[in-house]
Write an enzyme that holds these catalytic residues in place. Sequence first.
Site, PDB file in Angstrom:
ATOM      1  N   LYS A 214     -46.303  -4.762  32.962  1.00 19.59           N
ATOM      2  CA  LYS A 214     -45.138  -5.653  33.018  1.00 19.59           C
ATOM      3  C   LYS A 214     -45.506  -6.911  32.251  1.00 19.59           C
ATOM      4  O   LYS A 214     -46.665  -7.102  31.875  1.00 19.59           O
ATOM      5  CB  LYS A 214     -44.793  -5.987  34.477  1.00 19.59           C
ATOM      6  CG  LYS A 214     -46.014  -6.444  35.288  1.00 19.59           C
ATOM      7  CD  LYS A 214     -45.660  -6.720  36.743  1.00 19.59           C
ATOM      8  CE  LYS A 214     -45.582  -5.459  37.598  1.00 19.59           C
ATOM      9  NZ  LYS A 214     -44.254  -5.188  38.131  1.00 19.59           N
ATOM     10  N   ARG A 215     -44.503  -7.779  31.993  1.00 21.56           N
ATOM     11  CA  ARG A 215     -44.815  -9.050  31.369  1.00 21.56           C
ATOM     12  C   ARG A 215     -45.883  -9.792  32.180  1.00 21.56           C
ATOM     13  O   ARG A 215     -45.948  -9.647  33.403  1.00 21.56           O
ATOM     14  CB  ARG A 215     -43.542  -9.902  31.269  1.00 21.56           C
ATOM     15  CG  ARG A 215     -42.589  -9.423  30.207  1.00 21.56           C
ATOM     16  CD  ARG A 215     -43.233  -9.480  28.830  1.00 21.56           C
ATOM     17  NE  ARG A 215     -43.333 -10.853  28.384  1.00 21.56           N
ATOM     18  CZ  ARG A 215     -42.514 -11.421  27.511  1.00 21.56           C
ATOM     19  NH1 ARG A 215     -41.545 -10.713  26.953  1.00 21.56           N
ATOM     20  NH2 ARG A 215     -42.652 -12.677  27.162  1.00 21.56           N
TER      21      ARG A 215
ATOM     22  N   HIS B 188     -30.605 -12.874  37.340  1.00 20.48           N
ATOM     23  CA  HIS B 188     -31.851 -12.091  37.353  1.00 20.48           C
ATOM     24  C   HIS B 188     -33.061 -12.909  37.762  1.00 20.48           C
ATOM     25  O   HIS B 188     -34.179 -12.409  37.690  1.00 20.48           O
ATOM     26  CB  HIS B 188     -32.144 -11.502  35.972  1.00 20.48           C
ATOM     27  CG  HIS B 188     -31.149 -10.505  35.508  1.00 20.48           C
ATOM     28  ND1 HIS B 188     -31.277  -9.149  35.739  1.00 20.48           N
ATOM     29  CD2 HIS B 188     -29.997 -10.653  34.828  1.00 20.48           C
ATOM     30  CE1 HIS B 188     -30.248  -8.512  35.206  1.00 20.48           C
ATOM     31  NE2 HIS B 188     -29.454  -9.413  34.642  1.00 20.48           N
TER      32      HIS B 188
ATOM     33  N   LYS C 129     -39.505   3.395  38.556  1.00 24.61           N
ATOM     34  CA  LYS C 129     -39.954   4.468  37.653  1.00 24.61           C
ATOM     35  C   LYS C 129     -41.238   5.107  38.179  1.00 24.61           C
ATOM     36  O   LYS C 129     -41.400   6.329  38.129  1.00 24.61           O
ATOM     37  CB  LYS C 129     -40.171   3.905  36.241  1.00 24.61           C
ATOM     38  CG  LYS C 129     -38.882   3.398  35.603  1.00 24.61           C
ATOM     39  CD  LYS C 129     -39.136   2.490  34.392  1.00 24.61           C
ATOM     40  CE  LYS C 129     -37.852   1.730  34.039  1.00 24.61           C
ATOM     41  NZ  LYS C 129     -38.068   0.630  33.076  1.00 24.61           N
TER      42      LYS C 129
ATOM     43  N   THR D  17     -37.988  -2.995  38.027  1.00 23.43           N
ATOM     44  CA  THR D  17     -37.425  -1.669  37.766  1.00 23.43           C
ATOM     45  C   THR D  17     -38.555  -0.686  37.443  1.00 23.43           C
ATOM     46  O   THR D  17     -38.422   0.507  37.681  1.00 23.43           O
ATOM     47  CB  THR D  17     -36.429  -1.703  36.590  1.00 23.43           C
ATOM     48  OG1 THR D  17     -36.986  -2.490  35.535  1.00 23.43           O
ATOM     49  CG2 THR D  17     -35.103  -2.294  37.024  1.00 23.43           C
TER      50      THR D  17
ATOM     51  N   LYS E 268     -46.181 -12.640  38.894  1.00 19.85           N
ATOM     52  CA  LYS E 268     -46.458 -11.194  38.982  1.00 19.85           C
ATOM     53  C   LYS E 268     -47.917 -10.924  39.363  1.00 19.85           C
ATOM     54  O   LYS E 268     -48.289  -9.819  39.719  1.00 19.85           O
ATOM     55  CB  LYS E 268     -46.114 -10.519  37.654  1.00 19.85           C
ATOM     56  CG  LYS E 268     -44.614 -10.589  37.306  1.00 19.85           C
ATOM     57  CD  LYS E 268     -44.345  -9.982  35.940  1.00 19.85           C
ATOM     58  CE  LYS E 268     -42.919 -10.172  35.451  1.00 19.85           C
ATOM     59  NZ  LYS E 268     -41.946  -9.262  36.094  1.00 19.85           N
TER      60      LYS E 268
HETATM   61  C1  26Q Z   1     -34.277 -17.967  28.355  1.00 19.01           C
HETATM   62  C2  26Q Z   1     -34.146 -19.089  27.568  1.00 19.01           C
HETATM   63  C3  26Q Z   1     -34.671 -19.127  26.282  1.00 19.01           C
HETATM   64  C4  26Q Z   1     -35.322 -18.012  25.798  1.00 19.01           C
HETATM   65  C5  26Q Z   1     -35.461 -16.889  26.576  1.00 19.01           C
HETATM   66  C6  26Q Z   1     -34.934 -16.857  27.862  1.00 19.01           C
HETATM   67  C7  26Q Z   1     -35.088 -15.665  28.704  1.00 19.01           C
HETATM   68  C8  26Q Z   1     -35.215 -14.412  28.150  1.00 19.01           C
HETATM   69  C9  26Q Z   1     -35.398 -13.299  28.948  1.00 19.01           C
HETATM   70  C10 26Q Z   1     -35.139 -15.761  30.095  1.00 19.01           C
HETATM   71  C11 26Q Z   1     -35.315 -14.639  30.886  1.00 19.01           C
HETATM   72  C12 26Q Z   1     -35.445 -13.389  30.317  1.00 19.01           C
HETATM   73  C13 26Q Z   1     -35.657 -12.160  31.084  1.00 19.01           C
HETATM   74  C14 26Q Z   1     -35.618 -12.077  32.401  1.00 19.01           C
HETATM   75  C15 26Q Z   1     -35.897 -10.806  33.075  1.00 19.01           C
HETATM   76  O1  26Q Z   1     -36.269  -9.823  32.457  1.00 19.01           O
HETATM   77  N1  26Q Z   1     -35.717 -10.735  34.397  1.00 19.01           N
HETATM   78  C16 26Q Z   1     -35.977  -9.507  35.129  1.00 19.01           C
HETATM   79  O2  26Q Z   1     -34.766  -8.786  35.222  1.00 19.01           O
HETATM   80  C17 26Q Z   1     -34.987  -7.507  35.782  1.00 19.01           C
HETATM   81  C18 26Q Z   1     -33.677  -6.761  35.749  1.00 19.01           C
HETATM   82  O3  26Q Z   1     -32.807  -7.261  36.709  1.00 19.01           O
HETATM   83  C19 26Q Z   1     -35.562  -7.616  37.173  1.00 19.01           C
HETATM   84  O4  26Q Z   1     -35.872  -6.318  37.616  1.00 19.01           O
HETATM   85  C20 26Q Z   1     -36.813  -8.480  37.190  1.00 19.01           C
HETATM   86  O5  26Q Z   1     -37.226  -8.690  38.521  1.00 19.01           O
HETATM   87  C21 26Q Z   1     -36.522  -9.800  36.504  1.00 19.01           C
HETATM   88  O6  26Q Z   1     -37.719 -10.564  36.398  1.00 19.01           O
END
Ligand code: 26Q
Length: 800
Positions: free
Chosen positions: A534-535, A355, A646, A642, A540
């Site tokens: 979004k985050r 991702h 929407k 995503t 972004k």
């Molecule tokens: C990693 C290590 C330690 C703690 C947390 C994490 C961690 C947690 C969540 C790393 C990444 C995430 C989330 C990533 C994420 O949401 N990516 C998004 O995924 C979506 C679904 O595929 C995409 O549409 C987005 O583009 C992408 O940013």
Amino acid sequence: MNMNTPSLTTESFRDAILRHLTYSFGKDPAHAMLEDWRMALSYAVRDRIVDSWFSATRRSYEAGAKRVYYLSMEFLIGRLLEDGIVNLELVDQAKGALAELGQDYQNVLADEPDAALGNGGLGRLAACFLESLSTLGCPAMGYGIRYEHGLFRQSFRDGRQCEAPETWLLQRHAWEFERPEARFRIGFGGDVKITGERALWTPDEMVEAEAFDTPVIGWKGRWANTLRLWSARAVDPFDLDSFNRGDFAAAAQPEALARTISRVLYPDDTTEQGKELRLKQEFFLTAAALRDILRRFDSEHDDIRALPSKVAIQLNDTHPAVAGPELVRILHDERGLSFDEAMTLAQGTLSYTNHTLLPEALESWPEGLFGKLLPRHLQIVDRIDAAHAARHPSRTQSMRADHEVKMGNLSFVMAHKVNGVSALHTGLMKTTVFEELHGLHPDRIVNQTNGVTPRRWLLACNPLLASLINDTIGEGWFDDLEQLKRLEPHVDDAAWLDRYAQIKRDNKADLAQWMAETQGVKADPAMMFDIQIKRIHEYKRQHMNILETIALWQAIKADPDAHWTPRLKLFAGKAAPGYFFAKDIIRLINDAAEVINADPVTAPFLKVAFLPNYNVTLAERLIPAADLSEQISTAGKEASGTGNMKFALNGAPTVGTLDGANVEIREHVGAENFFLFGMTAEEVMERRKIDGHAAHAIAADPRLAAALATLRDGTFSPEEPDRYAGIADNLEGADYFTVCSDFTDYWRAQREVDAAYRDPKGWARMAALNTARSGWFSSDRTIQGYMADIWGAESLLRNP
Ligand code: 26Q
């Protein structure tokens, strides 16, 4: 109609609610609180869900079908009551029954806590996938962690983000079933004794994983799968010796320690990498899921060699990547298969979704920490790595470098398929992070462009639009979203287009009223609702949006009598608690909003608001009311997005870059219905090589220079003029995310948006075409792709 249960009348539904209120909750209707009504309604709905759930489970066993397991550290499921009601087609009955009982439907729905067991896109994708898996009748199960505290609750103090713990489990909710019979002991640490070929791992710390099941109902209740979340508890919850000595705190210690594993969701924060508790969580989820999967497999099949033909395990990013070595360990050390055969079976079973390409977000673990918690797994990783190196002598990229375990490379090697989440992102995987591995395994990387469930993201959240669509093309689009194409001829029918435009106005009026009543934000629904939710992250580029807002404010002030298109700029989103730059961006937007909103000259044309505590529920409220969707990431950085889908589905054209799934959205809705700007991913990579690229861009654009100057002169922070010097330094300096280089074209695109919006009919047509042409972005389509190209799984519904 659900074939398992006869249709419900409003009367029988009302009786079911009353029965639960009385006998499940012991409440007299005269004294029932809102929460009691919500629980009684939920139980009445749940009864119907359970019927489908049991029959689906029975059918999976009878068919001996291949099962799909989706392993994810996050499931951002949000509220579930409306989802159940909508998918069981009980909306009218529920509204009617509650009305007869003197309760307001919306009010009751709003009482449910929003389960925020995820950070953002990755977690919400997992939730959409579960719903589509059930809609399609694919035998599947989601495995995750039952976090006591989901993503933190966000508020603002003096414009600054404050975090408070989220407490969804403190309120009652109706959807989970505790499974005390499904418990596994998960070990950490200890040592390894090698005896010949095998090894015996003896952990020195044990934690118990207990399962909680939530049924996930598909469209029309034809099928329901399970989301199984693990909760951690102590093996021996109570230290009686300590208690007897009178040390009550020590007596409760084992339980408190064990429970920390499922205590809290990590807020996606790459600076926090390397935290021992996070690795423990990852292994806890993965090991419990694998034990459960193998127990189920063993109950149905005799030969472990059939594993890849009966089980597909999807890794949602690298977070459960330890599944590779853990499965090899079980098959080799515990079940006596040769190492090679164990590896082959594991690879045939596992697949991995990437991702992100952001280098700082690719997981890696220091070998010391990894080896301390999982000593046997570190040995197995080394053996996997050696085997891979032996087979590919030219290989340079290892899964063991810099005294770390590289989880991306490990996942790649241990999977038979690796997928990206949009066409652009999958292409970049092949040319950047996984270039070498792709060369060695050219058939492994495949694309599965993300999607969203239309039941939640159109039917439930935008009932007015859903009913116009039903009137126009019937109801087939609920589970065949491409049918929205049939709306296309109607966009040239003036009366139909009027209805379409009126719905957007109604949704905006609803949002404006809600914002006025609950958020203290007064907004005129006649303004364009321009939304970025979004985050908060530099890639972004919320800071580019606020810079453009500042430039617009200055332009309006300079010429208030020009034809300005009135806009409301809405922002929402959380910053990781340790990501200080992102928190500064939030504060800047809040500070700028305060100054801009107080300016009487610009007030008729421009208003800015940052809504706190963005979550799934807020998204469901904002998206149907959006005129314009901001998807402005630096090209090459957003894997897919995503939210962009929407918005398009709900009739908000995009102003955006050629990044992630924006590229495919533009192809589907048509270039003339998409406001494109900015550099391509390739151009960004080239631009970064130019020394002083930001300075050149600033020198060439006086508007940008003037907007940046406000970050230095205290326009928005008079009491602390250099509060935003850090942001200014960053943008005028390295500007890694090329805000300055894209600014001028962003401004141009926004003025094109202004001009287009001044033609209400033309705008409505564009919006309607976005709806009509977004059907491909259903997560049903995505899941069918995974089933065919990755899992080899089949639907058990005759007519899905
Ligand atoms: C990693 C290590 C330690 C703690 C947390 C994490 C961690 C947690 C969540 C790393 C990444 C995430 C989330 C990533 C994420 O949401 N990516 C998004 O995924 C979506 C679904 O595929 C995409 O549409 C987005 O583009 C992408 O940013």
